[in-house]
Design an enzyme around this catalytic site. Structure first.
Site, PDB file in Angstrom:
ATOM      1  N   GLY A   4     -13.414  35.161  27.749  1.00 37.15           N
ATOM      2  CA  GLY A   4     -14.328  36.063  28.445  1.00 37.15           C
ATOM      3  C   GLY A   4     -14.923  37.061  27.466  1.00 37.15           C
TER       4      GLY A   4
ATOM      5  N   GLY B 204     -19.170  42.441  28.642  1.00 40.87           N
ATOM      6  CA  GLY B 204     -20.238  43.349  28.249  1.00 40.87           C
ATOM      7  C   GLY B 204     -21.390  42.613  27.586  1.00 40.87           C
TER       8      GLY B 204
ATOM      9  CB  SER C 195     -24.566  44.721  35.040  1.00 40.28           C
ATOM     10  OG  SER C 195     -25.052  44.951  33.732  1.00 40.28           O
TER      11      SER C 195
ATOM     12  CG  ASP D 236     -16.603  52.588  21.224  1.00 37.75           C
ATOM     13  OD1 ASP D 236     -16.138  51.437  21.292  1.00 37.75           O
ATOM     14  OD2 ASP D 236     -17.169  53.032  20.212  1.00 37.75           O
ATOM     15  CB  ALA D 237     -17.955  56.256  26.709  1.00 34.93           C
ATOM     16  CB  ALA D 238     -17.659  51.585  29.381  1.00 36.15           C
TER      17      ALA D 238
ATOM     18  CE  LYS E 189     -15.949  45.033   9.176  1.00 40.55           C
ATOM     19  NZ  LYS E 189     -15.202  46.264   9.460  1.00 40.55           N
TER      20      LYS E 189
ATOM     21  CG  ASP F 133     -16.549  50.917  12.655  1.00 41.47           C
ATOM     22  OD1 ASP F 133     -17.183  49.999  12.094  1.00 41.47           O
ATOM     23  OD2 ASP F 133     -16.920  51.438  13.727  1.00 41.47           O
TER      24      ASP F 133
ATOM     25  CD  GLU G  44     -19.771  54.284  13.972  1.00 40.00           C
ATOM     26  OE1 GLU G  44     -19.936  53.047  13.873  1.00 40.00           O
ATOM     27  OE2 GLU G  44     -19.287  54.832  14.987  1.00 40.00           O
TER      28      GLU G  44
ATOM     29  CD  GLU H  37     -16.272  49.659   8.005  1.00 43.84           C
ATOM     30  OE1 GLU H  37     -17.394  50.181   8.236  1.00 43.84           O
ATOM     31  OE2 GLU H  37     -15.695  48.910   8.810  1.00 43.84           O
TER      32      GLU H  37
END
Length: 495
Positions: free
Chosen positions: A46, A49, A80, A117-119, A167, A230, A234, A400
């Site tokens: 699966g 998202g 969605s 990330d917040a979800a 990456k 990471d 960024e 990175e």
């Protein structure tokens, strides 16, 4: 951290990076016949998202696993806005490859969690509850682990927890995979991590996943090390720092008599064009060595004027990430942006000038300005040295701080400007770039450019440290593991 690992399916290879040895697995389409063995016992993967990574990885996995009997199914929230997009790419309810996210998680043997990330943080309890005992949670970023650590919690002890972390941004993952249909080995390199293995199959699952999305080389790391490097990276040279660097350079060049077009060319175009290409193909030192004697002195002065100010901000960023504060900040910001969406970052005269410059670009005529090169490389080296001081492996440091920048991100900025690069990344990355770019802009304007326009005492040992840094040998080895072709962005559809 241990850089060794074992796999029952794929061949490992030892590489020497400076004074350390690491183990990698080389990918390639010739390994696709081994994917059934790597995913032994897996009937469904699966992909949860439809973010830039979700869209890319779902398509790559589906293409690579065709004919194996392993189904790739996309899971989305009910109603969605991404459902129609997923359907346009062939993931539909009618053919059984699209479903409600918690249903997909509950029926999948491996659930690759690629929602924001917040979800992930907001919905972690329901996600964990939906997973069957013995199934595998897959992550492409360690943010969720950092959030759990902030709460004093952990993953359920009855599931595998693994990560495969490309990456590069999602569009690069898909774009180079498609180019790899013609040239074996084209793709975006990945790191992988095994946080929890209750079945004894987690490593082979992770390596199979990385190979299936097209990674030419797969490096070993830990999930904690990955999310620290990471999130830090960024906000540093990958997105935040380069944005702040070019904004400040643009104004500095104009203050010294350059036209808007010249200032844009000397700042943005110089970095994203010839500097990026030279670092990617020949290494960092090649940029310095390309200059004549006078420009080498200018580069040196710019490097020394920028290194300490850049390092000061980078140290603050790393501390904020390691303490968990940056994760808390990203979650809080995502809640604010429900009322106040992320604004544009390319509406200023500088970036409007860029539209004109790109329309009239003659690629072979873009100069490498020594001031621009000195400041950009000083910031890159400060990030490299800080990650080394914090105990990160050299493969992670190179990926990175250098490779992701020059082989995945900068080409997007070169193609269509700052927003095209930043806003094709995750929400966490977009938030971090917006938060920290002004800090780099300000400190360079206040300290670096004032030093450049005056006389200051050279720190000769610092510059010698640059010339003899171990990263140059590391990058020479890592460059042999890069995709065999450069990413092509002409007529790209990022959707």
């Amino acid at each position: 951290m241990s850089l060794d690992f074992s796999t029952k399916i794929f061949k490992t290879e030892k590489i020497f990076l400076a004074n350390t040895e690491e183990y990698i697995v080389r990918g390639g389409r010739h390994l696709f016949p081994l994917l059934s063995k790597a995913f032994e016992g897996v009937r469904q993967i699966g992909v949860i998202g439809w973010s830039s990574q979700g869209r890319a990885q779902a398509q790559n996995l589906r293409d690579s696993l065709a004919g194996t009997g392993i189904q790739v199914k996309v899971g989305l929230r009910e109603n969605s806005a991404s459902i129609s997009s997923a359907e346009n790419f062939g993931f539909t309810r009618d053919n059984g490859t699209l479903g409600e996210m918690y249903e997909v998680i509950s029926e999948s043997d491996i659930s690759i969690l690629l929602i924001s990330d917040a979800a992930q943080a907001e919905n972690k309890e329901r996600i964990f509850e939906a997973m069957r005992p013995g199934s595998t949670l897959g992550l492409s970023h360690g943010f969720l682990l950092g959030h759990l650590k902030n709460l004093g919690e952990c993953f359920p002890n009855n599931i595998n927890a693994i990560a495969v972390c490309p990456k590069g941004m999602g569009p690069s993952v898909r774009r180079l995979y498609e180019q790899g249909k013609e040239i074996n080995g084209a793709g975006i390199n990945s790191s992988f991590a095994i946080y929890q293995d209750i079945t004894g199959k987690a490593t082979d699952y992770a390596l199979g996943w990385a190979i299936a999305i097209g990674s030419p080389a797969i490096f070993h790391t830990t999930l904690e090390s990955e999310y620290k490097s990471d999130i830090f990276g960024e906000r540093g040279i990958l997105l935040g720092a380069i944005h702040g660097i070019v904004e400040s350079l643009y104004r500095w060049f104009m203050s010294h008599g350059s036209s808007r077009e010249e200032a844009y060319i000397y700042s943005v175009e110089s970095i994203t064009g010839p500097i990026t290409k030279m670092i990617s193909q020949q290494g960092i030192l090649a940029v310095y060595e390309s200059f004549d004697k006078t420009d080498k002195e200018t580069f040196k002065k710019a490097y020394l004027a920028a290194y300490d100010p850049a390092l000061e901000i980078l140290q603050e960023i790393y501390d904020e990430v390691a303490s968990g504060n940056e994760i808390r900040s990203a979650i809080a910001a995502s809640h604010r942006h429900k009322s106040y969406p992320l604004g544009k970052i390319d509406g200023t005269p500088m970036w409007q000038t860029g539209i004109h410059v790109r329309a009239n670009r003659k690629s072979d005529n873009i100069p490498i300005h020594p001031v621009t090169a000195g400041i950009y490389i000083a910031t890159m080296m400060a990030q490299i040295n800080l990650l080394k001081e914090k105990g990160h492996s050299y493969s992670e440091i190179a990926n990175e701080s250098i490779i992701e920048a020059v082989d995945s991100l900068n080409p997007y900025m070169h193609h269509r400007g700052i927003a095209f690069m930043v806003d094709n990344c995750s929400i966490t990355a977009r938030l971090g770039a917006r938060k920290w770019a002004p800090r780099f802009d300000y400190i360079l304007s206040q300290q670096t450019f004032n030093a450049l326009d005056s006389h200051f005492i050279y720190d000769e040992p610092l510059f010698q440290q640059f010339l003899t840094n171990e990263i140059h040998q590391v990058l020479a080895i890592c460059s042999q593991l890069r995709p065999p072709i450069d990413i092509s962005l002409h007529q790209i559809d990022i959707g």
